[in-house]
Design an enzyme around this catalytic site. Structure first.
Site, PDB file in Angstrom:
ATOM      1  CB  SER A 151      45.603   6.271  45.173  1.00  0.00           C
ATOM      2  OG  SER A 151      46.701   5.773  45.898  1.00  0.00           O
ATOM      3  CE1 TYR A 177      45.565  10.803  48.142  1.00  0.00           C
ATOM      4  CE2 TYR A 177      46.568   8.654  48.555  1.00  0.00           C
ATOM      5  CZ  TYR A 177      46.276   9.696  47.688  1.00  0.00           C
ATOM      6  OH  TYR A 177      46.685   9.633  46.378  1.00  0.00           O
TER       7      TYR A 177
END
Length: 306
Positions: A151, A177
Site C-alpha cells: 500500500s 498499518y
C-alpha cells in the site's frame, strides 16, 4: 529506467491479462472473498488458471467460488500460524502463482495469542509464513510468481525493530498499518534475492485507493481528512473500481510483459519511482533497503520458528 507497460491506473484486471493463457497454472489468492481479491481471482481464472480462494470466512469463500468457474476454497486465518501451516501442509503439487492479497487496515490495538500486534501478525507474519512454507511447491512450478499486495501507506512507517509490536511505544493504527505494508515490500526485496535460483519471482505493489471492506476500521471522517490533505497538496484522490484496483496484482501475477521481473514495487501497472510522489505513488527508500529486508527476513524466520 523504471519498468513500464501499456497499462495505467484506469486499466482493469481483465485487460492486463487479456490474451494470456494460464491453462495448467495453479494459483492461490488470499482474501479473495471480497474487494480486489475477488477480481484478482476472477481474472486469473478467466485466463485459464485453477484458482484456490484462501479465506477466513468459508461461507463467503464458497459464495465467491460459485461465481468463478473451476475455483476451489481453502480455509486460511492469517493471524493464526496453525491455520497457515495447515493450509501449506494440505497443498499438493506445484504452485505457479501466490497472491498475498488479504489484510487488515488501521484496526484498534489487538494482539494474537503470541502477543504479536495484529496488523503485523496478519499482513506480514501470516503471508510470510505461507510463502515460506509453500516454497517447495513454488520451486516445483519452475517459474512461479509471488505477489505481495502492499500500500502507499508504507510511506508512513519503516520497521521499528526495537519495538515492532508496540510493547513500549504508544499504539497508533496507521503507523502499525504502514509498518506492516513496508514489511510486505521488504519481503519482496529479500525473497527475490533468496529465491532467484529457484526460478521464483517476488514483487510488491500498491493497488491504489479502492473502497472495500478493508476500510471497515476507518471512519468516513478519516477518509475525508485524507482526501482534504491530498487536495491541499494539489492532488485529487480518485477511488478506483475493484476491477482497476486488481489490475497491478494480476499484471505481476500473470502478464508476460513482466516475466522475470523481481524484487520491485509497482503502482498503476508500472514500476514506482523512488520517493513519495503525492499521497498514493512512489516507493520510500526504507521499503527497498536491502539491509532492513535481510534483517526482517531473519527476524521473521526466528520468531515464527520456520
Amino acid at each position: 529506467m523504471p519498468i513500464t507497460t501499456p497499462f495505467d491506473e484506469y486499466s482493469t484486471a481483465a485487460q492486463v491479462v487479456a490474451g494470456t493463457d494460464l491453462t495448467g497454472k495453479r494459483a492461490i489468492v488470499t482474501g479473495a472473498a471480497s474487494g480486489i481479491g475477488v477480481e484478482t481471482a476472477r481474472a486469473l481464472a478467466g485466463a485459464g488458471a485453477q484458482v484456490t480462494i484462501a479465506v477466513r470466512d468459508l461461507e463467503a469463500g464458497e459464495r465467491t467460488a460459485a461465481t468463478i468457474p473451476g475455483s476451489a476454497v481453502e480455509h486460511l486465518d492469517l493471524s493464526d500460524q496453525a491455520s497457515v501451516r495447515a493450509l501449506a501442509e494440505r497443498w499438493q503439487g506445484p504452485l505457479h502463482i501466490l497472491v498475498n492479497n488479504a489484510g487488515v487496515m488501521a484496526s484498534p490495538l489487538s494482539r494474537t495469542a503470541e502477543g504479536w500486534e495484529s496488523q503485523f501478525a496478519t499482513n506480514h507474519f501470516g503471508h510470510f509464513a505461507l510463502a515460506v512454507r509453500l516454497h517447495d511447491a513454488l520451486a516445483a512450478a519452475h517459474g512461479a510468481r509471488v505477489v505481495a499486495v502492499s500500500s502507499s501507506a508504507h510511506h508512513r512507517a519503516g520497521i521499528d525493530f526495537d519495538d515492532i509490536h508496540f510493547e513500549r511505544r504508544a499504539y497508533e493504527p496507521w503507523t502499525a498499518y504502514g509498518q506492516s505494508k513496508t514489511a510486505n515490500v521488504l519481503f519482496a526485496v529479500e525473497g527475490a534475492k533468496r529465491w532467484a535460483a529457484d526460478g521464483i519471482t517476488v514483487n510488491a505493489l500498491n493497488p491504489g485507493g479502492i473502497r472495500t471492506n478493508l476500510q471497515r476500521h476507518v471512519s468516513d471522517e478519516e477518509l475525508e481528512a485524507l482526501r482534504t490533505a491530498a487536495a491541499a497538496g494539489g492532488e485529487e484522490l480518485r477511488w478506483k473500481s475493484v476491477e482497476e484496483g486488481a489490475a497491478t496484482s494480476v499484471l505481476l501475477a500473470a502478464s508476460p510483459l513482466v516475466a522475470g521481473v523481481t524484487g520491485t514495487y509497482f503502482d498503476d501497472c508500472a514500476e514506482a519511482p523512488l520517493g513519495r510522489i503525492g499521497a498514493r505513488h512512489g516507493v520510500s527508500a526504507h521499503a527497498l533497503d536491502p539491509q532492513a529486508a535481510e534483517r526482517l527476513w531473519d527476524y521473521s524466520v526466528t520468531t515464527l520458528g520456520l
